[in-house]
Design an enzyme around this catalytic site. Sequence first.
Site, short mmCIF file in Angstrom:
data_model
loop_
_atom_site.label_atom_id
_atom_site.label_comp_id
_atom_site.label_asym_id
_atom_site.label_seq_id
_atom_site.Cartn_x
_atom_site.Cartn_y
_atom_site.Cartn_z
N ASP A 1 77.74 -94.41 -55.52
CA ASP A 1 77.51 -93.16 -56.19
C ASP A 1 75.84 -93.22 -56.25
OD1 ASP A 1 77.40 -90.82 -57.61
OD2 ASP A 1 77.31 -91.77 -59.67
N ASP B 1 73.89 -90.29 -56.30
CA ASP B 1 73.20 -88.94 -56.82
C ASP B 1 74.06 -88.67 -58.14
OD1 ASP B 1 75.87 -88.12 -56.43
OD2 ASP B 1 75.28 -86.58 -54.78
#
Length: 113
Positions: A15, A17
């Site tokens: 992940d 962002d």
Amino acid sequence: MTSSLGAELRLVAVDLDGTLVDSAPDLNHCLGEALAAVDMPRPSEDQTRSWIGDGVEELIRRALAHAVPGTAPETFRERSDAETTAAETFRRTYAAFSACYAENLYERSRLYP
């Protein structure tokens, strides 16, 4: 985990962002620790959330600019031509943040529903 075919399944989720994991609580904790290490006030989680974006270095610059009224985040950029108090403060804050985050990467973060 084993699938119905008997093969072991492995999963790695990345992940980059913030769309899968809410990491703001860990970022806030470590940003607070880092600012305290340079004798500056800890931010609220809401403040930290408002500064997230463009990477950890920019997060730290925004927090330092907030802690030192009248300064802009750019003030805390490293300058190759001279050692500045602001650049040294940034380096110390970044080092403290990095050490804290290495130990607290998933302590407070949660998956989004």
